[in-house]
Design a protein around this motif. Structure first.
Motif, PDB file in Angstrom:
ATOM      1  N   LYS A 239      12.140  11.543  -8.652  1.00  0.00           N
ATOM      2  CA  LYS A 239      10.804  11.240  -8.136  1.00  0.00           C
ATOM      3  C   LYS A 239      10.807   9.899  -7.413  1.00  0.00           C
ATOM      4  CE  LYS A 239       7.712  14.324  -9.464  1.00  0.00           C
ATOM      5  NZ  LYS A 239       6.624  14.804  -8.619  1.00  0.00           N
ATOM      6  N   PHE A 240      11.479   8.913  -8.045  1.00  0.00           N
ATOM      7  CA  PHE A 240      11.514   7.582  -7.449  1.00  0.00           C
ATOM      8  C   PHE A 240      12.224   7.618  -6.099  1.00  0.00           C
ATOM      9  CE2 PHE A 240      13.669   3.494  -6.813  1.00  0.00           C
ATOM     10  CZ  PHE A 240      12.557   2.679  -6.689  1.00  0.00           C
ATOM     11  N   MET A 241      13.388   8.260  -6.092  1.00  0.00           N
ATOM     12  CA  MET A 241      14.162   8.290  -4.855  1.00  0.00           C
ATOM     13  C   MET A 241      13.394   8.966  -3.731  1.00  0.00           C
ATOM     14  SD  MET A 241      17.924   9.104  -6.361  1.00  0.00           S
ATOM     15  CE  MET A 241      18.456   9.965  -4.905  1.00  0.00           C
ATOM     16  N   GLY A 242      12.851  10.127  -4.042  1.00  0.00           N
ATOM     17  CA  GLY A 242      12.157  10.898  -3.011  1.00  0.00           C
ATOM     18  C   GLY A 242      10.978  10.135  -2.430  1.00  0.00           C
ATOM     19  N   SER A 243      10.171   9.572  -3.337  1.00  0.00           N
ATOM     20  CA  SER A 243       8.972   8.897  -2.840  1.00  0.00           C
ATOM     21  C   SER A 243       9.336   7.613  -2.111  1.00  0.00           C
ATOM     22  CB  SER A 243       8.010   8.619  -3.995  1.00  0.00           C
ATOM     23  OG  SER A 243       8.664   7.889  -4.998  1.00  0.00           O
ATOM     24  N   LEU A 244      10.390   6.945  -2.590  1.00  0.00           N
ATOM     25  CA  LEU A 244      10.805   5.714  -1.915  1.00  0.00           C
ATOM     26  C   LEU A 244      11.267   6.006  -0.484  1.00  0.00           C
ATOM     27  CD1 LEU A 244      11.368   2.653  -2.036  1.00  0.00           C
ATOM     28  CD2 LEU A 244      13.677   3.216  -2.794  1.00  0.00           C
ATOM     29  N   VAL A 245      12.036   7.069  -0.344  1.00  0.00           N
ATOM     30  CA  VAL A 245      12.510   7.415   1.005  1.00  0.00           C
ATOM     31  C   VAL A 245      11.304   7.728   1.906  1.00  0.00           C
ATOM     32  CG1 VAL A 245      13.795   9.091   2.370  1.00  0.00           C
ATOM     33  CG2 VAL A 245      14.773   8.204   0.255  1.00  0.00           C
ATOM     34  N   ALA A 246      10.306   8.387   1.340  1.00  0.00           N
ATOM     35  CA  ALA A 246       9.103   8.666   2.134  1.00  0.00           C
ATOM     36  C   ALA A 246       8.450   7.368   2.573  1.00  0.00           C
ATOM     37  CB  ALA A 246       8.129   9.512   1.322  1.00  0.00           C
ATOM     38  N   ALA A 247       8.345   6.413   1.637  1.00  0.00           N
ATOM     39  CA  ALA A 247       7.731   5.122   1.980  1.00  0.00           C
ATOM     40  C   ALA A 247       8.558   4.413   3.053  1.00  0.00           C
ATOM     41  CB  ALA A 247       7.604   4.240   0.741  1.00  0.00           C
ATOM     42  N   TRP A 248       9.881   4.502   2.933  1.00  0.00           N
ATOM     43  CA  TRP A 248      10.746   3.906   3.955  1.00  0.00           C
ATOM     44  C   TRP A 248      10.469   4.520   5.325  1.00  0.00           C
ATOM     45  CZ3 TRP A 248      16.063   4.012   0.929  1.00  0.00           C
ATOM     46  CH2 TRP A 248      16.129   2.886   0.104  1.00  0.00           C
ATOM     47  N   ILE A 249      10.361   5.844   5.327  1.00  0.00           N
ATOM     48  CA  ILE A 249      10.128   6.517   6.609  1.00  0.00           C
ATOM     49  C   ILE A 249       8.801   6.052   7.201  1.00  0.00           C
ATOM     50  CG2 ILE A 249       9.690   8.744   7.712  1.00  0.00           C
ATOM     51  CD1 ILE A 249      11.637   9.972   5.670  1.00  0.00           C
TER      52      ILE A 249
ATOM     53  N   PHE B 201       0.824  -1.203   0.000  1.00  0.00           N
ATOM     54  CA  PHE B 201       0.000   0.000   0.000  1.00  0.00           C
ATOM     55  C   PHE B 201       0.863   1.260   0.000  1.00  0.00           C
ATOM     56  CE2 PHE B 201      -1.757   3.504   2.388  1.00  0.00           C
ATOM     57  CZ  PHE B 201      -2.860   3.794   1.609  1.00  0.00           C
ATOM     58  N   LEU B 202       1.927   1.229   0.801  1.00  0.00           N
ATOM     59  CA  LEU B 202       2.797   2.418   0.874  1.00  0.00           C
ATOM     60  C   LEU B 202       3.362   2.754  -0.498  1.00  0.00           C
ATOM     61  CD1 LEU B 202       4.840   1.816   4.146  1.00  0.00           C
ATOM     62  CD2 LEU B 202       2.969   3.408   3.772  1.00  0.00           C
ATOM     63  N   VAL B 203       3.894   1.743  -1.182  1.00  0.00           N
ATOM     64  CA  VAL B 203       4.503   2.049  -2.470  1.00  0.00           C
ATOM     65  C   VAL B 203       3.436   2.334  -3.519  1.00  0.00           C
ATOM     66  CG1 VAL B 203       6.675   0.885  -2.017  1.00  0.00           C
ATOM     67  CG2 VAL B 203       4.816  -0.396  -3.024  1.00  0.00           C
TER      68      VAL B 203
ATOM     69  N   MET C 186       9.381  -3.628  -4.397  1.00  0.00           N
ATOM     70  CA  MET C 186       7.972  -3.412  -4.735  1.00  0.00           C
ATOM     71  C   MET C 186       7.796  -2.043  -5.376  1.00  0.00           C
ATOM     72  SD  MET C 186       6.067  -5.045  -1.397  1.00  0.00           S
ATOM     73  CE  MET C 186       6.487  -3.713  -0.341  1.00  0.00           C
ATOM     74  N   GLY C 187       8.488  -1.055  -4.788  1.00  0.00           N
ATOM     75  CA  GLY C 187       8.394   0.301  -5.317  1.00  0.00           C
ATOM     76  C   GLY C 187       8.885   0.346  -6.752  1.00  0.00           C
TER      77      GLY C 187
END
Lengths: 1187, 287
Positions: A103-113, A67-69, A160-161
Motif C-alpha cells: 500500500k505504501f509503495m503504490g500510493s507513494l509512487v502515485a504521489a511521486w507521479i 497535501f499529496l501524501v 513525509m509520506g
C-alpha cells in the motif's frame, strides 16, 4: 505479492479523476511559479530557470506536497478500515506486512507521479509559449530539472509520506496524519528560521526534513554565476541531511510494517460516571414522550456544540497541536530576524509583529484539516444515517461544527498568546495586555472567515481530500495575491489590511478601518453559511445535483432572507469600501495603482531629466497638524532662483496626492497644463524667468491623512512618532526626481519603460557634476518654519529651535536655520522623553519613546563621542543643534542637517545582553551622523559612484564609532554580518553587480555591504590618520559646494594620495574590480619552544574575478593578509572577543603558504583576515583551532 | 397511515431502484421482503427522509414526508442496515446524546437511557466505547437508539442481522408488542421473521412491488399447488427446465425439489406450503 498490491494501489489512484485533478493543480502551481515568480526573482543576476531557482522552487513546493501524501499515502491503509473492507482484504492469502508495504509503495509512487507534474509545469513555464521575452532563460537542460526532482521531490515525498503513513496506519486515524503534517510544517519553518542564528547552523540538517534549509546553507555564499550554472552537489551537510531523513523515513516505514496490527483494539469510552443509573428489570420498550418545541433546536445546538468541541479538544491530536502551536510560537519568537546579530528585546509589539506569515499558514493549515475532519465526521464513522434521520435541523449540525472549528482557532491563538506572554515574563519585559487582547483578536478574525470557506468547500466537494485541495488552491492564490500580485484585500477572501504594531503610534484608527473588511467578509460568510446549511449532506443523496434539488425544495424563507441580507451587506460594504479606499482615495491600497502613478510620473516628468530647473533657495513653512481629525494645514513660500545662463519658460509644480489646494501661486506665472492624475501642473512664466531672477511660490494646502487603507504605515500622521519628508507636505519643484520613478527592472520592462529610471553620468563625465545625486540643481536652503501640534506633542523641523509657545490646546515650535541646511528635511512630531547634553558647543538631544529607554544613555554617550571626532577628523560641524528622534515603526534611519530620524526598531529596543551582539544602534548613530558630512555637507554628483560617496563613507563613520566605543572586535563582528548581507542581497537583487566606485542607488548591496569591509580594510592597511586625512582633504574640496559636485574619482584620488605604493593595487581591487577572495587556515601546529609556543599555520589563498560575461576566473594573488593567533576566549565567547597573542600582516602570493609565530601564552586558534578586509564567501574557515 | 404512492427512483447508470412503488401501510407490523438489490433499502431510506425519490409521494398521517421531512423525523425511529458510531464514545453517553437530540426531556433522560440499555442487554457494558462492540452488541445498540422516545413510525432494516438466536427472538418479541398506533416496517430477508411477526407484507423485486397483502392470505394461495419429489443429481437440469422450481434442498444428502404447479406433475407429491415457498414463488427460485 507486495508488488502486486502496490500495483493495484497505484492503479486505483491513477484511475481516479481526483488524482488527475490534483496533478493538474500541481502542474499549474509549477507553471505559475516558474513563469511568474521566476521572472520576478530572476533578472539582472540569475536566469529564470537557473538550477538555483529550479531547486529552490522544487524544495519549496514539496511543502505543498504534504497535501499529496496526506491525501494519497497517509490514508492508504486507514481507508480500508474506514470502508470496513479490511476483513475481506485479510481473508486473502496475503500477509499484513506485504499488504502494508505494498500500500505504501503504490500510493507513494502515485504521489511521486502527481508531483512530477510540478516539474513539467516548470519546464512549460520556462520554455513554453507564454515565456516573456524580456527574461533571461538558460537553454533547456533535462538534468537541471531531474536532479531537483530526485533530491528534493522524491526524497521529501518519501520522508513525509513515511511519517504520515506511519502515524495514520499505526493509529488507524487519519487525523494523526494531519498532526504529522503540522509537525513537518513546523520543522520546515524552524529549520528555516534557525538559519538566522549561526549557533544552530551545525544542526540544521537534523531539523530540516525537506532539505530546504540545508540547501540554503550550502548555497548561501554562492555567486550569481554559480547559482546560474551549478546544481547542489550531493555531499557534505546536504548529503548528510538527505541520507539522515531517508533513513528516518525508512525506519518509519519499517516500524509501520513491523508494528501494524489489523485487529480492533478494545477501548474504554470516556464515560461520564456522574450518572446514577438505576438499573431495573425492563420487559417492555420504554416509551418516553418526545418534547419538541421551538426551543429544542437551541438546546440541540448547545448539546451538539459541546459534543463537537469536546470531541476535538479532548483528542490527543488536538493537545499535540496546541503543543505544536506553542512550540511554533516560541520558535518564531526566539528567532525574530536579528538586525546584524542582535535580536530585538522580546517586547509585546516585537513578538506580535513576529507572528507573520508562518503563523498565518500554521493556523490556516489547522483550519483546513479540522474543516475536513468536522464536516466528514459522521460519514467517516458511518453514523450519518442515524444522525441525519434525527429531528434536528441541519443548521444545528453545521453551526455546532463551526463552533468547534472557531473554538479550535480560539484555543490555538490563546496558546500562542500564552507562549508569548511566558517568553516576556521569563525575560522580564513589560507585558502590554491590551495589545495582546486587541491585536490577537484582530489577527484571529481572518481565520474565522477562512474557517467558513473551508467548511463551504467541504460541503460542496464529494470527499474531504477534494475539499482540502480547494483550500490548497485558495492558499496558493491568496499567498500569491499577497506576495506577488499585490491583490487588494477585497479580492483575497478573508483578508483585511494589517500593519505592524508600534509602541509609539496607536493602531486603533487603522484597525477600525480594517474591521470594515471583516464586516465585508462576515457578510459573505453569512451567505456561505446559509449555502452550507441548505446544501448540508443530509441522508444518502450526496451528489451536489441532488442536494441542490433538496435545497431548492427545502430552503425556507428565513434561509433565503438571510442569504439575501448577507449578499446585500457584502455588496454594499464592498462598494462602500471600494469607494472609500480606492475611488476616493488619493493613495490607493495597491502597488498597482502606485505603479500607475509612477509610470505616469515618468512619462510626464522624464523629459525634464538632466535639464536645469530653477534652484530652490529658501523655504518657509507654517505647518499645523490635528491628530483627532488626522488632518494638517501647510502654508508658506518657496523661493526659486534662476542660476542658469538662459531664461526658463516654465516650471512643473507637484502637490501631494492627499492635498487639497487652497492656494498655489507661482510668481509671474499662469497654469498652462494640468496633470491631475499625478498632482502636477505646468506653470508658464510670463515673462520668462531671466537668469539671476528670483520668483516666489506661495502655497496653502490642506492635507487629509484620515484614510488608512491597506498597510500604508509610512509618512502618515501618527499619534506619536510621525515622520514625513518635507516634500510630502509642500509643493515639489525638483523637475524629474528619480526617487518617484518605478525601480524594479522587471516591472519597468512590463510597462515598456527604458531599462534605467535615470540617466546617470559615468564618474569621469563632466556633465554629471552639474547635478547632485539628491535634488538635481537644488541642494541647501535657508529655512524657517512654525509647527503647530496638539498639546503634549513635541514638533521638529529643520534648523535651530528658536521659540516655543502654547495657545489653548495647541503647542507651537518655531525653527530657523542659522546656517544653510539640506533640502533633505524631515517633519517630525510625537510624545517623547528627551536626553540632553552638549559637546563642543553643539546641543545634543535624544528624543525617544518613553518606554524605550533601554539604551538611550549609551546611545547618548556614543553620539557625544561621534560629533567631535567627525568635526576634528573630517571637517567642522556647522550647526548649533544635533538631535536624534525615534519614529514609529521601521528598522531604518535617515539623516538631515542636524537631525537624525531613527526607526522604532533601529537599535532602541535591541537585545544587547550578549557579549557577541552587534550594537546596531550605535552603528546607525555613527552612520547617520556621518551622513551630515557625507551626503549633506558634501553632496555627490549625479554620477555612478555617488552612493559610494554617501553610503560607504557613512558606513565608515558608523564603524569608526563602533571601534571607538567597543574596540575593533565589534567592527569585525559587524563586518562578518555585512559580508553575509552582501551575498544574500546580491543574489536576491535584480540589478547586476558593478564595481564599488560605480555603484548606483539600485546596487545598494555594493555600497553598503561590500563598501563597509573595503573602506575599513583600507583604513586598517594605511592607518586611521592617513584615511582621515584623505577624507578631510576631500571634505575641504567639496563641502557646501554649489553648482558643481564631486564624483568617486575625486575621493579615490585623495585616497590614493594618502596610500603607500604597496597598497595601491589593493585600492584598485576593492573599489574598481569585482573580486572574491577565498581565504582559509588549512592546518595549524603548535609546539612549545622553551617557555614560548611556536605556531605554524598553513594558509590557502585564492582570488576570483567576475568577468563582464558573468564568468568567474581565478586571478593572480598578491594580498596583504592579516593573520592572528588568539587565546581560548574564542571558545567561551566569539572570535572577536578573543585576545590577540600575535598579529602580523604579510604579503601572500601563493595559494599555499605557511606563517610562523612565537607566542608567550598558550594559543588556541589561528585566524586569517580576522577583521574581514577582503570580500569572502565563507568566513567560517578563516579560523582553525589547535587539536 | 403510511401511504406510499408511485415512488420512482433511478440511480446513475439507469438502475431503477424504485419503479412505481405504491404501498398503503396501516399501524402494526409490516414485513418487507425481497432479494438483495430489490430496492428495499432505497425504499426504507426514502421513507426515513434520507433520500428523495424522482417522483411519487409519501404521506404519514398528516405529514407530507417529502415536503416536510422534519415533520416525519420527530416521529421516526430508524435503524439503518449498515451503520457505525463515533469512535471512543460510551454507550451511555451516545444514547443520552441521541435521546436528547430526539427531544427526550432532561428529567427523564437517565431513566430512559438506563431502561433502554437494560432492554437491549447492554447495561453492563454501558461504559465501553460502542465503537469497540462486537457486531451483535452494536446491532443491539442500533435497535436501542431506534426505539428511543415515542416514535410512531419505526423502520428497521435487517434488525436481527448478527444477533444470536436468543437475542433475535427477544427482539422479535419486543417488536411484536409495540403499540397499536405505531407503524413498524421490518425489512429483512429472513422469511420466517415476517411470517411470524407481520400480519401484512410486501415482496419487492427489481424495484417493484411483486406482491403485497395479508401474510396468511398470500400463503394460503399456495395451498395445493406445491409439489415435491426426491431426485438424482442428473435429473436436476431437466426438472428445472420443465417445472417452476421453488426450492431445491438436500434432505439427508438427497436432493429434494419443490415445484409450483396448479396440477400435480408426474412423480411429484403434494407438499404443505411453507412461507419460503411463497417468497420464491414471487421472486423466483435460486437454482
Amino acid at each position: 505479492m507486495t508488488l502486486s498490491i502496490a500495483r493495484y494501489e497505484l492503479w486505483r489512484l491513477l484511475r481516479s479523476k481526483q488524482f488527475w485533478f490534483t496533478a493538474t493543480v500541481f502542474g499549474t502551481l509549477g507553471f505559475v511559479m516558474m513563469n511568474y515568480s521566476g521572472a520576478l526573482l530572476g533578472g539582472g543576476n540569475i536566469s529564470v530557470n537557473s538550477p538555483h531557482n529550479i531547486q529552490l522552487f522544487t524544495a519549496a513546493l514539496t511543502l505543498f506536497g504534504i497535501f499529496l501524501v496526506a491525501s494519497m499515502v497517509a490514508p492508504a491503509v486507514t481507508r480500508d478500515f474506514e470502508l470496513d473492507i479490511w476483513q475481506v482484504v485479510f481473508s486473502y492469502p496475503i500477509s499484513w506486512r506485504q499488504y502494508v508495504a505494498g500500500k505504501f509503495m503504490g500510493s507513494l509512487v502515485a504521489a511521486w507521479i502527481a508531483f512530477a507534474f510540478v516539474i513539467a509545469g516548470f519546464v512549460a513555464g520556462a520554455h513554453g509559449p507564454l515565456v516573456r521575452e524580456t527574461v533571461r532563460i538558460n537553454p533547456f537542460d533535462l538534468w537541471h530539472y531531474a536532479y531537483p526532482f530526485l533530491v528534493f521531490g522524491l526524497v521529501n515525498l518519501f520522508v513525509m509520506g513515511a511519517l504520515l503513513f506511519a502515524l495514520a496506519t499505526l493509529s488507524r486515524r487519519v487525523i494523526w496524519a494531519y498532526v504529522g503534517s503540522l509537525l513537518l510544517f513546523i520543522l520546515w519553518s524552524v529549520s528555516y528560521e534557525i538559519l538566522n542564528d549561526e549557533r544552530f547552523e551545525p544542526w540544521v540538517w537534523v531539523f530540516d526534513a525537506m532539505g530546504y534549509s540545508s540547501y540554503e546553507l550550502v548555497i548561501r555564499y554562492w555567486t550569481p554565476f554559480e547559482l546560474d550554472t551549478r546544481l547542489i552537489p550531493l555531499r557534505g551537510d546536504f548529503l548528510l541531511n538527505r541520507a539522515f531523513w531517508v533513513l528516518v523515513g525508512g525506519l518509519l516505514v519499517a516500524l509501520t510494517v513491523w508494528r501494524f496490527d489489523p485487529y480492533p483494539r478494545s477501548q474504554r469510552g470516556r464515560g461520564s460516571d456522574r450518572e446514577s443509573a438505576i438499573r431495573r428489570n425492563v420487559r417492555h420498550i420504554p416509551v418516553t414522550p418526545q418534547v419538541l418545541t421551538s426551543a429544542t433546536p437551541l438546546r440541540q445546538f448547545r448539546l451538539r456544540a459541546r459534543f463537537e468541541v469536546l470531541r476535538v479538544m479532548r483528542s490527543v491530536p488536538f493537545l499535540l497541536l496546541v503543543v505544536f502551536a506553542i512550540w511554533n510560537t516560541i520558535a518564531i519568537a526566539r528567532m525574530i530576524d536579528p538586525v546584524f546579530g542582535s535580536p530585538p528585546l522580546p517586547l509585546t509589539r516585537v513578538l506580535i509583529n513576529a507572528l507573520g506569515q508562518s503563523f498565518w499558514l500554521f493556523v490556516t493549515i489547522i483550519v483546513v484539516f479540522y474543516a475536513a475532519e468536522l464536516v466528514w465526521r459522521e460519514r467517516q464513522s458511518r453514523v450519518d444515517q442515524i444522525v441525519d434521520s434525527l429531528p434536528v435541523p441541519s443548521w444545528v449540525f453545521f453551526g455546532s461544527k463551526l463552533a468547534a472549528m472557531w473554538g479550535v482557532i480560539g484555543v490555538v491563538v490563546l496558546a500562542c498568546a500564552a507562549a508569548l506572554v511566558a517568553i516576556q515574563l521569563a525575560s522580564g519585559t513589560p507585558v502590554v495586555w491590551s495589545l495582546y487582547v486587541s491585536e490577537l483578536a484582530f489577527r484571529a478574525l481572518p481565520f474565522l472567515w477562512i474557517g467558513v470557506l473551508a467548511f463551504f468547500f467541504q460541503v460542496l466537494s464529494p470527499n474531504k481530500f477534494l475539499g482540502m485541495l480547494f483550500m490548497l488552491i485558495y492558499l496558493g492564490l491568496s499567498l500569491a495575491g499577497s506576495t506577488i500580485f499585490d491583490t487588494a484585500n477585497f479580492l483575497v477572501f478573508g483578508t483585511h489590511p494589517s500593519t505592524d504594531v508600534s509602541g509609539l503610534a496607536s493602531q486603533t484608527m487603522r484597525r477600525l478601518e480594517a474591521l470594515e473588511y471583516d464586516a465585508y467578509w462576515a457578510a459573505l460568510c453569512l451567505v456561505l453559511a446559509v449555502l452550507c446549511q441548505v446544501l448540508w449532506r443530509r441522508g444518502t443523496d450526496e451528489g451536489l445535483g441532488q442536494r441542490l434539488r433538496v435545497a431548492r425544495q427545502g430552503a425556507g424563507r428565513l434561509a433565503l432572507g438571510t442569504a439575501l441580507a448577507g449578499l446585500v451587506a457584502f455588496v454594499g460594504i464592498g462598494f462602500a469600501l471600494h469607494r472609500e479606499d480606492v475611488t476616493n482615495n488619493p493613495i490607493p491600497p495597491s502597488e498597482n495603482r502606485e505603479e500607475a502613478w509612477q509610470v505616469r510620473y515618468e512619462e510626464v516628468m522624464r523629459p525634464l531629466e538632466n535639464l536645469p530647473t530653477p534652484v530652490i533657495t529658501s523655504v518657509k513653512l507654517d505647518f499645523d497638524t490635528y491628530i483627532e481629525t488626522l488632518s494638517a494645514e501647510s502654508r508658506g513660500q518657496i523661493v526659486l532662483e534662476n542660476r542658469h545662463d538662459a531664461p526658463f519658460e516654465d516650471v512643473m509644480v507637484g502637490v501631494p496626492m492627499i492635498a487639497r489646494v487652497n492656494r498655489l501661486a507661482v510668481e509671474g506665472a499662469e497654469v498652462a497644463e494640468e496633470f491631475p492624475e499625478i498632482g502636477f501642473t505646468r506653470h508658464r512664466f510670463e515673462p520668462p524667468m531671466a537668469p539671476g531672477e528670483i520668483r516666489r511660490v506661495d502655497y496653502d494646502l490642506e492635507l487629509d491623512f484620515s484614510n488608512y487603507p491597506g498597510g500604508q504605515a509610512n509618512g502618515r500622521l501618527e499619534t506619536s512618532g510621525t515622520a514625513m519628508y518635507l516634500f510630502e507636505v509642500i509643493p515639489d519643484l525638483f523637475g524629474y526626481n528619480v526617487i518617484n520613478a518605478l525601480s524594479d527592472p522587471n516591472k519597468r520592462r512590463q510597462y515598456g519603460l527604458p531599462e534605467n529610471r535615470a540617466e546617470i553620468a559615468a564618474p569621469d563625465e563632466e556633465w554629471g557634476r552639474r547635478f547632485n545625486a539628491l535634488f538635481g540643481v537644488s541642494n541647501t536652503i535657508d529655512f524657517e518654519g512654525t509647527y503647530g501640534v496638539d498639546l503634549g506633542q513635541t514638533a521638529f523641523l529643520g534648523g535651530e529651535l528658536t521659540r516655543t509657545w502654547e495657545e489653548g490646546e495647541r503647542a507651537y515650535f518655531h525653527y530657523k536655520s542659522k546656517a544653510p541646511i539640506s533640502l533633505a528635511l524631515t517633519v517630525q512630531q510625537g510624545e517623547y522623553t528627551t536626553l540632553r547634553d552638549t559637546v563642543d558647543g553643539v546641543a545634543l538631544a535624544l528624543h525617544h519613546h518613553p518606554a524605550d529607554d533601554y539604551h538611550a544613555q549609551t546611545f547618548m554617550e556614543h553620539f557625544k563621542a561621534s560629533v567631535p571626532y567627525y568635526s576634528r577628523e573630517f571637517g567642522r560641524y556647522p550647526y548649533e543643534e544635533f538631535r536624534i528622534i525615534q519614529k514609529a515603526g521601521g528598522i531604518g534611519a535617515n539623516s538631515n542637517s542636524g537631525q537624525l530620524t531613527f526607526g522604532e526598531f533601529a537599535g532602541f529596543v535591541s537585545n544587547l545582553s550578549k557579549d557577541t551582539s552587534v550594537d546596531w544602534g550605535t552603528h546607525v548613530i555613527g552612520h547617520e551622523a556621518g551622513h551630515n558630512w557625507w551626503g549633506i555637507m558634501v553632496t555627490s554628483a549625479k554620477a555612478e559612484g555617488a552612493f559610494m560617496l554617501q553610503e560607504t563613507l557613512a558606513q565608515y563613520a558608523g564603524m569608526i564609532l563602533l571601534e571607538k566605543s567597543y574596540g575593533r572586535g565589534m567592527v569585525g563582528r559587524f563586518l562578518r554580518h555585512s559580508l553575509k548581507q552582501y551575498h544574500t542581497d546580491r543574489n536576491a537583487s535584480n540589478f547586476e553587480e558593478v564595481p564599488l566606485y560605480r555603484s548606483r542607488q539600485e546596487t545598494d548591496y555594493v555600497h553598503y555591504w561590500k563598501g563597509a569591509p573595503i573602506i575599513y580594510g583600507i583604513k586598517e592597511m594605511i592607518g586611521e590618520a592617513a584615511m582621515n586625512q584623505a577624507l578631510a582633504d576631500y571634505f575641504s574640496d567639496w563641502a557646501f559646494s554649489v553648482g558643481r559636485y564631486p564624483t568617486s574619482l575625486d575621493l579615490l584620488a585623495h585616497l590614493r594620495a594618502q596610500t603607500p605604493a604597496e597598497y595601491q593595487d589593493t585600492i584598485s581591487d576593492g573599489f574598481q574590480r569585482i573580486l572574491m577572495h577565498d581565504l582559509s587556515v588549512t592546518e595549524v601546529e603548535v609546539a612549545p619552544e622553551g617557555n614560548r609556543f611556536r605556531v605554524d599555520a598553513t594558509l590557502r589563498t585564492r582570488k576570483l574575478e567576475r568577468t563582464p560575461e558573468g564568468d568567474e576566473t581565478p586571478v593572480a594573488i598578491n594580498e596583504p593578509l592579516q593573520v592572528v593567533v588568539v587565546d581560548d576566549e574564542i571558545n567561551r565567547s566569539d572570535r572577536y572577543n578573543a585576545a590577540i597573542l600575535a598579529e602580523r600582516r604579510l604579503w601572500v602570493d601563493e595559494e599555499q603558504s605557511v606563517v610562523t609565530f612565537y607566542v608567550d601564552e598558550e594559543p588556541t586558534a589561528v585566524i586569517v583576515d580576522p577583521y574581514h578586509n577582503f570580500i569572502e564567501r565563507n568566513v567560517d574557515d578563516n579560523v582553525r583551532r589547535f587539536e | 397511515m403510511l401511504e406510499i404512492k408511485n415512488l420512482t427512483k433511478t440511480y446513475a447508470g439507469d438502475v431503477k431502484a424504485l419503479d412505481d412503488v405504491s404501498l398503503d401501510i396501516p399501524p402494526g407490523m409490516f414485513g418487507l421482503l425481497g432479494p438483495n438489490g430489490a430496492g428495499k433499502s432505497t425504499l426504507m431510506r426514502t421513507v426515513a427522509t434520507l433520500q428523495l425519490p424522482d417522483s411519487g409521494t409519501i404521506q404519514f398521517g398528516d405529514v407530507d414526508v417529502l415536503a416536510e421531512p422534519a415533520g416525519l423525523r420527530s416521529k421516526l425511529g430508524y435503524l439503518p442496515q449498515d451503520f457505525g458510531v463515533y469512535p471512543g464514545v460510551s454507550a451511555w453517553d451516545l444514547l443520552s446524546h441521541f435521546a436528547t437530540l430526539k427531544g427526550v426531556p432532561k428529567a427523564r433522560l437517565q431513566e430512559t437511557v438506563s431502561d433502554m440499555l437494560e432492554l437491549v442487554h447492554l447495561f453492563d457494558k454501558r461504559h465501553k466505547a460502542v465503537s469497540t462492540y462486537s457486531g451483535g452488541m452494536l446491532q443491539r445498540f442500533g435497535i436501542a437508539q431506534a426505539l428511543l422516545g415515542d416514535p410512531t413510525l419505526i423502520i428497521v432494516d435487517e434488525p436481527t442481522a448478527g444477533l444470536d438466536p436468543t437475542e433475535r427472538h427477544r427482539f422479535n418479541n419486543l417488536l411484536a408488542e409495540i403499540g397499536e398506533n405505531v407503524v413498524v416496517i421490518l425489512s429483512t430477508h429472513i422469511v420466517d421473521d415476517v411470517a411470524d411477526l407481520c400480519p401484512l407484507m410486501a415482496v419487492m423485486k427489481s424495484g417493484k412491488i411483486a406482491a403485497q397483502g395479508e401474510t396468511k392470505e398470500l400463503r394460503s394461495a399456495l395451498d395445493g399447488k406445491v409439489w415435491r419429489r426426491e431426485l438424482a443429481k442428473s435429473e436436476l437440469d431437466a426438472t428445472t427446465r420443465d417445472h417452476q422450481v421453488l426450492l431445491t434442498r438436500f434432505v439427508g444428502g438427497v436432493p429434494v425439489v419443490d415445484v409450483f404447479a396448479d396440477e400435480q406433475p408426474r412423480d411429484f407429491e403434494l407438499a404443505e406450503p411453507e412461507f419460503e415457498h411463497l417468497y420464491f414463488s414471487i421472486v423466483g427460485a435460486e437454482v
